[in-house]
Design a protein around this motif. Structure first.
Motif, PDB file in Angstrom:
ATOM      1  N   ARG A 204     -32.174 -23.047  32.192  1.00  0.00           N
ATOM      2  CA  ARG A 204     -31.807 -24.286  32.871  1.00  0.00           C
ATOM      3  C   ARG A 204     -31.603 -23.973  34.340  1.00  0.00           C
ATOM      4  NH1 ARG A 204     -27.100 -25.859  31.451  1.00  0.00           N
ATOM      5  NH2 ARG A 204     -26.638 -24.534  33.226  1.00  0.00           N
TER       6      ARG A 204
ATOM      7  N   ARG B 174     -37.850 -27.908  33.963  1.00  0.00           N
ATOM      8  CA  ARG B 174     -38.059 -29.351  34.092  1.00  0.00           C
ATOM      9  C   ARG B 174     -39.445 -29.736  33.567  1.00  0.00           C
ATOM     10  NH1 ARG B 174     -34.619 -33.147  36.059  1.00  0.00           N
ATOM     11  NH2 ARG B 174     -35.694 -35.143  36.201  1.00  0.00           N
TER      12      ARG B 174
ATOM     13  N   HIS C  48     -37.009 -28.628  27.590  1.00  0.00           N
ATOM     14  CA  HIS C  48     -36.245 -29.635  28.306  1.00  0.00           C
ATOM     15  C   HIS C  48     -36.200 -30.936  27.512  1.00  0.00           C
ATOM     16  CE1 HIS C  48     -35.756 -32.371  32.031  1.00  0.00           C
ATOM     17  NE2 HIS C  48     -34.575 -31.901  31.695  1.00  0.00           N
TER      18      HIS C  48
ATOM     19  N   ARG D 166     -32.879 -32.856  26.182  1.00  0.00           N
ATOM     20  CA  ARG D 166     -32.587 -34.254  26.500  1.00  0.00           C
ATOM     21  C   ARG D 166     -32.255 -35.018  25.228  1.00  0.00           C
ATOM     22  NH1 ARG D 166     -32.411 -35.992  31.905  1.00  0.00           N
ATOM     23  NH2 ARG D 166     -33.499 -37.923  31.380  1.00  0.00           N
TER      24      ARG D 166
ATOM     25  N   ASN E  59     -29.720 -32.621  39.813  1.00  0.00           N
ATOM     26  CA  ASN E  59     -30.949 -33.222  40.305  1.00  0.00           C
ATOM     27  C   ASN E  59     -30.968 -33.282  41.830  1.00  0.00           C
ATOM     28  OD1 ASN E  59     -32.807 -33.819  38.260  1.00  0.00           O
ATOM     29  ND2 ASN E  59     -31.484 -35.441  37.493  1.00  0.00           N
TER      30      ASN E  59
ATOM     31  N   CYS F 103     -31.578 -29.972  43.358  1.00  0.00           N
ATOM     32  CA  CYS F 103     -32.973 -29.555  43.248  1.00  0.00           C
ATOM     33  C   CYS F 103     -33.894 -30.422  44.094  1.00  0.00           C
ATOM     34  CB  CYS F 103     -33.413 -29.583  41.793  1.00  0.00           C
ATOM     35  SG  CYS F 103     -32.611 -28.335  40.779  1.00  0.00           S
TER      36      CYS F 103
END
Lengths: 236, 236
Positions: free
Chosen positions: A119, A125, A130, A134, B176, B179
């Motif tokens: 991660r 991503r 991933h 989720r 997020n 990144c």
DNA sequence: TTGCGTTAGTGAGTATAACTCACTAAATTA
DNA sequence: TAATTTAGTGAGTTATACTCACTAACGCAA
């Protein structure tokens, strides 16, 4: 040609070889961590050479992701079933918190790999892993949304923020255990986290005051009613 | 001997050279991440060679830790002053949450290095950087403890759990943004996190009922008093 | 100014580990 | 049994962190 004393070459089917490599890789990654783990060592444990592993996996990193995907497959399954047996937003939330803590307690080394090596890297991503993660954390979002819909939870906090507070908080709080230091009382921690998220930490003297005021008024009303009925009696 | 066209060798004092290397290293680490950053490139930006950097820093990793320590030094300072200007456990808690979010917003690349490359590696535990981080997060523990002592917060949740929920939650929630994807509304998020930690997400129908009952009793008492005074008037 | 010691800086070289590829040989099929 | 397929080999390539013996710039004393 093999030298005298060299081992015999054993050919396995693709499926069996992949499974073996995943097993050995899981062992070595858990024992030494991603960086320190050598592809050559993983191969050596199976009596094969490095090149063979690259026949089935593109890179060392690909191998790591596949190991963790395999683990996720193992874990899932009974999530829906467990949740189905619990009613009420708060108990369902506690179940998810507790189950995550239990997974952390039972698989600290794999959790460590997931948190530390995977991660946060670019290639995570959008990966299959991933997507699986989720799906896993989405259960909590769903439980929150159900709670809001049922009028049990307030609706002005984004569910994804709560998801991040819970999973991020658990990750931080269990880090020492994951690194092999100390124990993990998952029942106590699950209670505490659920309590904070549901009730918060603020003591509310107002609630007590309102309650006491209501009691005071109740006593007054009772007394007044007795008085009134005593006054009213003679007129009958 | 320098070839024709080779640059002139420039000798700086130890202090100046170290500062220059730290600056260039911070740039390169932020631009490319730790792994992708090459010690040779950091050297090239200063017009020196790799070996010179190893004169002042033991390893590439040592260099990374020093860069981040330098950053921590910059940040600290005004923490005590800011806290001193805010009274009440809840507002003080919100200040810490907000300040952490602001740092994340202003230094996402350095945060990324801290989260992804440093925290979680073996050599972090016990390092100077670790000590600085502990001092930083300790402010929150202290604010919680003050809140408990003042009767504003409940005392049955370990402050370190709250610390981990807040910092772990913020780390997850801002990932997020860190990144490079999306924005960060730090005021809104600070409000929401403070609200969850302080009040929780459970709606309390009881509180409303108690309030309504109190109102009902108030109306009754008022009516009774009017009746009583009407009955009492003629006797005067 | 000259000589000398100190140390900043050099750059070629080493070590390690991921990854490649042309080849070998075991299994399968015709 | 010969031909074909493909699992497996292992020497070689590459990339880069790190080393070390050496060079030359600077300060200081005579």
């Amino acid at each position: 040609m093999n030298r005298a004393g060299a081992r015999k070459i054993v050919r396995l089917g693709r499926e069996q070889r992949v499974a073996d490599i995943l097993g050995a890789a899981r062992e070595v990654f858990c024992e030494k961590g991603y960086e320190a783990a050598g592809v050559a060592e993983i191969a050596a444990r199976l009596g094969i050479v490095e090149g063979t592993i690259y026949k089935y996996f593109d890179t060392k990193r690909d191998l790591l992701l596949k190991v963790l995907e395999h683990w996720y497959e193992e874990m899932f399954g009974d999530y829906e079933r467990d949740l189905a047996g619990v009613a009420g937003a708060r108990p369902r939330l506690r179940l998810l918190v507790w189950r995550h803590l239990r997974t952390t307690r039972d698989y600290p080394l794999l959790c460590r790999l997931m948190f530390r090596e995977v991660r946060g890297e670019q290639d995570y991503r959008g990966s299959d892993l991933h997507a699986k993660n989720r799906r896993y954390t989405q259960y909590l979002v769903q439980v929150i949304e159900e709670g809001v819909a049922a009028g049990e939870f307030r609706g002005d906090i984004p569910p994804v923020l709560l998801r991040d507070l819970v999973y991020g908080g658990i990750e931080h709080h269990t880090w020492n255990y994951i690194c092999g230091r100390g124990g993990l009382d998952i029942d106590r921690i699950a209670d505490q986290i659920t309590a904070v998220v549901c009730e918060g930490i603020t003591l509310q003297p107002m609630a007590g005051q309102i309650g006491r005021e209501a009691q005071r008024l109740s006593r007054i009303v009772d007394r007044m009613e007795r008085n009134l009925s005593r006054q009213a009696r003679p007129t009958k």
